[in-house]
Design a protein around this motif. Structure first.
Motif, PDB file in Angstrom:
ATOM      1  N   LYS A 103       3.083  37.075 105.764  1.00  9.07           N
ATOM      2  CA  LYS A 103       1.721  37.278 106.285  1.00  9.07           C
ATOM      3  C   LYS A 103       1.468  38.719 106.727  1.00  9.07           C
ATOM      4  O   LYS A 103       0.344  39.116 106.994  1.00  9.07           O
ATOM      5  CB  LYS A 103       1.463  36.324 107.455  1.00  9.07           C
ATOM      6  CG  LYS A 103       1.701  34.861 107.095  1.00  9.07           C
ATOM      7  CD  LYS A 103       0.650  33.961 107.711  1.00  9.07           C
ATOM      8  CE  LYS A 103       0.840  32.505 107.341  1.00  9.07           C
ATOM      9  NZ  LYS A 103       2.079  31.925 107.866  1.00  9.07           N
ATOM     10  N   ASP A 104       2.547  39.476 106.859  1.00  6.04           N
ATOM     11  CA  ASP A 104       2.372  40.881 107.250  1.00  6.04           C
ATOM     12  C   ASP A 104       3.403  41.695 106.468  1.00  6.04           C
ATOM     13  O   ASP A 104       4.571  41.294 106.399  1.00  6.04           O
ATOM     14  CB  ASP A 104       2.626  41.016 108.764  1.00  6.04           C
ATOM     15  CG  ASP A 104       2.221  42.384 109.302  1.00  6.04           C
ATOM     16  OD1 ASP A 104       1.586  43.151 108.558  1.00  6.04           O
ATOM     17  OD2 ASP A 104       2.555  42.679 110.479  1.00  6.04           O
ATOM     18  N   GLU A 105       2.964  42.766 105.855  1.00  7.71           N
ATOM     19  CA  GLU A 105       3.938  43.583 105.115  1.00  7.71           C
ATOM     20  C   GLU A 105       3.565  45.049 105.160  1.00  7.71           C
ATOM     21  O   GLU A 105       2.413  45.397 105.421  1.00  7.71           O
ATOM     22  CB  GLU A 105       4.100  43.096 103.673  1.00  7.71           C
ATOM     23  CG  GLU A 105       2.831  43.027 102.891  1.00  7.71           C
ATOM     24  CD  GLU A 105       3.005  42.355 101.517  1.00  7.71           C
ATOM     25  OE1 GLU A 105       4.125  41.988 101.138  1.00  7.71           O
ATOM     26  OE2 GLU A 105       1.991  42.233 100.831  1.00  7.71           O
ATOM     27  N   LEU A 106       4.577  45.882 104.918  1.00  8.36           N
ATOM     28  CA  LEU A 106       4.371  47.322 105.009  1.00  8.36           C
ATOM     29  C   LEU A 106       5.266  47.993 103.973  1.00  8.36           C
ATOM     30  O   LEU A 106       6.439  47.624 103.850  1.00  8.36           O
ATOM     31  CB  LEU A 106       4.801  47.781 106.415  1.00  8.36           C
ATOM     32  CG  LEU A 106       4.174  49.033 106.986  1.00  8.36           C
ATOM     33  CD1 LEU A 106       2.680  48.810 107.244  1.00  8.36           C
ATOM     34  CD2 LEU A 106       4.856  49.414 108.304  1.00  8.36           C
ATOM     35  N   VAL A 107       4.695  48.948 103.245  1.00  9.78           N
ATOM     36  CA  VAL A 107       5.510  49.696 102.283  1.00  9.78           C
ATOM     37  C   VAL A 107       5.438  51.177 102.653  1.00  9.78           C
ATOM     38  O   VAL A 107       4.356  51.705 102.908  1.00  9.78           O
ATOM     39  CB  VAL A 107       5.027  49.466 100.835  1.00  9.78           C
ATOM     40  CG1 VAL A 107       5.860  50.281  99.851  1.00  9.78           C
ATOM     41  CG2 VAL A 107       5.102  47.993 100.478  1.00  9.78           C
ATOM     42  N   GLN A 121      14.515  66.018  96.577  1.00 11.64           N
ATOM     43  CA  GLN A 121      15.647  65.582  95.749  1.00 11.64           C
ATOM     44  C   GLN A 121      16.027  64.126  95.973  1.00 11.64           C
ATOM     45  O   GLN A 121      16.729  63.520  95.162  1.00 11.64           O
ATOM     46  CB  GLN A 121      16.860  66.456  96.037  1.00 11.64           C
ATOM     47  CG  GLN A 121      16.759  67.790  95.334  1.00 11.64           C
ATOM     48  CD  GLN A 121      17.984  68.633  95.588  1.00 11.64           C
ATOM     49  OE1 GLN A 121      19.082  68.115  95.712  1.00 11.64           O
ATOM     50  NE2 GLN A 121      17.785  69.924  95.682  1.00 11.64           N
ATOM     51  N   HIS A 122      15.589  63.589  97.117  1.00  7.95           N
ATOM     52  CA  HIS A 122      15.959  62.205  97.438  1.00  7.95           C
ATOM     53  C   HIS A 122      14.773  61.487  98.077  1.00  7.95           C
ATOM     54  O   HIS A 122      14.130  62.044  98.962  1.00  7.95           O
ATOM     55  CB  HIS A 122      17.129  62.172  98.439  1.00  7.95           C
ATOM     56  CG  HIS A 122      18.291  63.003  98.011  1.00  7.95           C
ATOM     57  ND1 HIS A 122      19.262  62.548  97.154  1.00  7.95           N
ATOM     58  CD2 HIS A 122      18.628  64.282  98.325  1.00  7.95           C
ATOM     59  CE1 HIS A 122      20.155  63.492  96.957  1.00  7.95           C
ATOM     60  NE2 HIS A 122      19.799  64.559  97.656  1.00  7.95           N
ATOM     61  N   TYR A 123      14.566  60.243  97.600  1.00  4.77           N
ATOM     62  CA  TYR A 123      13.479  59.447  98.174  1.00  4.77           C
ATOM     63  C   TYR A 123      13.990  58.053  98.518  1.00  4.77           C
ATOM     64  O   TYR A 123      14.943  57.569  97.892  1.00  4.77           O
ATOM     65  CB  TYR A 123      12.345  59.248  97.165  1.00  4.77           C
ATOM     66  CG  TYR A 123      11.708  60.514  96.644  1.00  4.77           C
ATOM     67  CD1 TYR A 123      10.697  61.159  97.356  1.00  4.77           C
ATOM     68  CD2 TYR A 123      12.101  61.045  95.417  1.00  4.77           C
ATOM     69  CE1 TYR A 123      10.092  62.305  96.854  1.00  4.77           C
ATOM     70  CE2 TYR A 123      11.501  62.196  94.916  1.00  4.77           C
ATOM     71  CZ  TYR A 123      10.504  62.822  95.637  1.00  4.77           C
ATOM     72  OH  TYR A 123       9.910  63.955  95.147  1.00  4.77           O
ATOM     73  N   VAL A 124      13.312  57.409  99.468  1.00  7.86           N
ATOM     74  CA  VAL A 124      13.548  55.974  99.637  1.00  7.86           C
ATOM     75  C   VAL A 124      12.209  55.250  99.750  1.00  7.86           C
ATOM     76  O   VAL A 124      11.227  55.798 100.263  1.00  7.86           O
ATOM     77  CB  VAL A 124      14.427  55.628 100.871  1.00  7.86           C
ATOM     78  CG1 VAL A 124      15.840  56.142 100.702  1.00  7.86           C
ATOM     79  CG2 VAL A 124      13.833  56.123 102.160  1.00  7.86           C
ATOM     80  N   LEU A 125      12.216  54.028  99.224  1.00  9.98           N
ATOM     81  CA  LEU A 125      11.060  53.154  99.382  1.00  9.98           C
ATOM     82  C   LEU A 125      11.504  52.029 100.313  1.00  9.98           C
ATOM     83  O   LEU A 125      12.536  51.383 100.061  1.00  9.98           O
ATOM     84  CB  LEU A 125      10.625  52.600  98.030  1.00  9.98           C
ATOM     85  CG  LEU A 125       9.388  51.701  98.072  1.00  9.98           C
ATOM     86  CD1 LEU A 125       8.643  51.804  96.741  1.00  9.98           C
ATOM     87  CD2 LEU A 125       9.749  50.251  98.301  1.00  9.98           C
ATOM     88  N   ILE A 126      10.745  51.825 101.366  1.00  5.84           N
ATOM     89  CA  ILE A 126      11.103  50.787 102.336  1.00  5.84           C
ATOM     90  C   ILE A 126      10.022  49.714 102.302  1.00  5.84           C
ATOM     91  O   ILE A 126       8.825  50.037 102.340  1.00  5.84           O
ATOM     92  CB  ILE A 126      11.195  51.395 103.759  1.00  5.84           C
ATOM     93  CG1 ILE A 126      12.182  52.562 103.763  1.00  5.84           C
ATOM     94  CG2 ILE A 126      11.597  50.337 104.783  1.00  5.84           C
ATOM     95  CD1 ILE A 126      12.047  53.460 104.982  1.00  5.84           C
ATOM     96  N   ASP A 127      10.432  48.481 102.214  1.00 10.80           N
ATOM     97  CA  ASP A 127       9.478  47.373 102.186  1.00 10.80           C
ATOM     98  C   ASP A 127       9.831  46.425 103.318  1.00 10.80           C
ATOM     99  O   ASP A 127      10.958  45.937 103.406  1.00 10.80           O
ATOM    100  CB  ASP A 127       9.585  46.672 100.819  1.00 10.80           C
ATOM    101  CG  ASP A 127       8.550  45.580 100.646  1.00 10.80           C
ATOM    102  OD1 ASP A 127       8.493  44.689 101.511  1.00 10.80           O
ATOM    103  OD2 ASP A 127       7.824  45.607  99.646  1.00 10.80           O
ATOM    104  N   LEU A 128       8.877  46.222 104.217  1.00 11.81           N
ATOM    105  CA  LEU A 128       9.102  45.344 105.367  1.00 11.81           C
ATOM    106  C   LEU A 128       8.156  44.152 105.256  1.00 11.81           C
ATOM    107  O   LEU A 128       7.024  44.296 104.793  1.00 11.81           O
ATOM    108  CB  LEU A 128       8.800  46.099 106.667  1.00 11.81           C
ATOM    109  CG  LEU A 128       9.505  47.441 106.848  1.00 11.81           C
ATOM    110  CD1 LEU A 128       8.917  48.187 108.037  1.00 11.81           C
ATOM    111  CD2 LEU A 128      11.002  47.239 107.059  1.00 11.81           C
ATOM    112  N   ALA A 129       8.609  43.007 105.690  1.00  7.63           N
ATOM    113  CA  ALA A 129       7.752  41.822 105.568  1.00  7.63           C
ATOM    114  C   ALA A 129       8.083  40.818 106.650  1.00  7.63           C
ATOM    115  O   ALA A 129       9.239  40.688 107.065  1.00  7.63           O
ATOM    116  CB  ALA A 129       7.958  41.184 104.199  1.00  7.63           C
TER     117      ALA A 129
END
Ligand code: 2HG
Ligand code: ZN
Length: 477
Positions: free
Chosen positions: A225-229, A284-292
């Motif tokens: 019901k709640d998410e964040l990228v 040079q470096h990335y991260v994708l964070i997905d919270l739910a």
């Protein structure tokens, strides 16, 4: 076939009486797409593709093929990264596509289970669960084509393993057709069931070498019901790990933590229509964070802002952007999910789907390019993947000035060097893609004898004549 007793056209006619004329094709124009793997590395041939519409039909087909000793290659969405679902060049292996078996049999929002047939596409499984107010959490880049049968047969992992586990952790029951056409109905929906060996776990991850999965009871989760990228650039490999630790410590509902290199993101931006970097400056470096969270107001944003502020302060995070709309979330995820496609467009790739303990990911990311450049100085490392569970896709793109064929001819050397680092860190040479036909030789060297002996024993017990997906996992004897 079988000493010439049965003619191939007679067999085809007998099969057509079971699956109907639409359920079988020998026309090379129709069968061609089933004979080449997604990466195009192992083109094969088949006498025909059989597409049964039900478990009963498949059981009947298996009895007929078993009688004449024709090997079978089960196929779902044909998205294998290790050529695990396509026939060899001999032209003697029938392809069995499960694509017509694509019904959702039932969904139970109280038991939180769902019974589906093998040919249902993963995305359709997710959508059907969502329609009933639940969630099926397995998620991977190929979810629009991969079928649940293939996903289970290969124990796929994907992006959300860190929170929900692999395919294996999401299956409660299975229905399987065995080599001789017998059907095991294990479609239970129990959370606890210790009645002898857990047979379902034998078939999950067996890559079609022990039986054909025709249906599964899946485990569902509460709806999100709640998410964040969040898309961040980070200072270095260690910074990515510290950020991961900070988020884990706060228990903010991490669903995915994905690493991408500057090289990988650049390829996506260059080769994928409409893709663009969501940050002001490349890194040079990335991260994708997905919270739910399944709670409507879980405070994900507030908690995240605290962590990000700390990480910017400490210098771990260079820049970060939080998606403000569904479209932005999708655009961020697209940059990660189009990694394979953009690399395919950019040239020949050597892929190493490995895992190491999460704490060793930075060491792995630093060491491997160094050893591989000693072998091919201009090799282009494109590491990315599921950092949160330790699974990195240590891919290499051909050097600009080297022919694809020459580069691919050196796959063995490169993978050996990568796998030496993997072994030194206590990792696995195949984290989620399986063995297929591409890693058969590596597997034969990877485990101690006892482990392979046990596996061989299981294979011989269920498929003594070696008719199920021959040449996958083990070499043909
Ligand atoms: C992914 O994580 C897939 O997107 C594919 O596992 C990885 O192309 C690859 O090497
Ligand atoms: Zn992956």
């Amino acid at each position: 076939l079988d000493g010439g007793v049965i003619k191939i056209d007679e067999l085809q006619a007998a099969l057509a009486t079971v699956v109907g004329d639409n359920g079988i094709s020998a026309d090379p124009f129709d069968t061609a797409p089933y004979c080449v793997d997604w990466r195009g590395l192992r083109p094969g041939k088949t006498p025909f593709v059989i597409r049964p519409a039900s478990t009963e039909q498949l059981a009947h087909v298996m009895r007929l093929l078993s009688d004449v000793g024709m090997p079978v290659v089960p196929q779902g969405g044909n998205t294998s990264m290790v050529a695990g679902a396509t026939p060899d060049e001999s032209g003697t292996q029938a392809v069995i596509s499960l694509s017509r078996m694509n019904k959702v049999r039932s969904i139970d929002p109280v038991d939180m289970t769902m019974a589906v047939e093998a040919g249902v596409v993963l995305k359709a499984v997710q959508e059907a669960a969502a329609e009933r107010g639940c969630m099926f959490p397995l998620s991977l880049a190929s979810e629009g084509s991969a079928t649940i049968g293939g996903v289970l047969a290969t124990n796929a992992g994907g992006n959300t393993t860190i929170r929900y586990g692999n395919a294996r952790d999401l299956v409660l029951g299975l229905e399987v057709v065995l080599r001789d056409g017998r059907v095991w109905n294990g479609m239970r929906c129990l959370r606890k069931d210790n009645t002898g060996y857990a047979l379902r776990h034998l078939f999950v991850g067996s890559e079609g070498t022990l039986g054909l999965i025709t249906a599964a009871t899946l485990r569902l989760w509460p709806k999100i019901k709640d998410e964040l990228v969040i898309f961040c650039s980070v200072a270095n490999e260690n910074s990515a790990l510290s950020l991961f630790r900070k988020i884990q410590d706060r228990d903010i509902g991490l669903r995915a933590f994905e690493y991408m290199s500057g090289a990988g993101v650049e390829l996506v931006v260059r080769h994928i229509d409409g893709a663009r970097l969501p940050l002001a400056r490349p890194a040079q470096h990335y991260v994708l964070i997905d919270l739910a969270s399944s709670r409507a107001s879980a405070g994900l944003r507030d908690l995240t802002e605290v962590v990000l502020a700390e990480a910017i302060e400490s210098g771990d995070v260079i820049d970060a952007v939080i998606a403000e709309s569904i479209a932005q979330k999708a655009a961020m995820w697209r940059i990660r999910e189009e990694h394979s496609e953009s690399q395919r467009k950019a040239g020949a790739s050597i892929k190493n789907d490995i895992s190491v303990p999460v704490s060793s990911v930075p060491t792995f990311l630093r060491e491997v390019p160094v050893v591989c450049r000693q072998i091919i100085p201009k090799i282009r490392p494109v590491p990315f993947g599921h950092m949160g569970d330790g699974n990195i896709h240590m891919n290499f793109l051909q050097p600009e000035d080297m022919e694809a064929a020459e580069f691919l001819s050196r796959s063995g050397e490169i993978s050996k060097a990568v796998n030496e680092v993997v072994r030194s860190l206590g990792g696995s040479m195949s984290a989620e893609h399986g063995i297929g036909s591409l890693k058969v030789d590596i597997l034969a060297q990877w485990h101690e004898g006892i482990e392979l002996e046990l596996m061989r024993g299981i294979k011989d017990a269920l498929d003594p004549a070696g008719m199920l997906n021959p040449g996958k996992i083990f070499s043909v004897r």
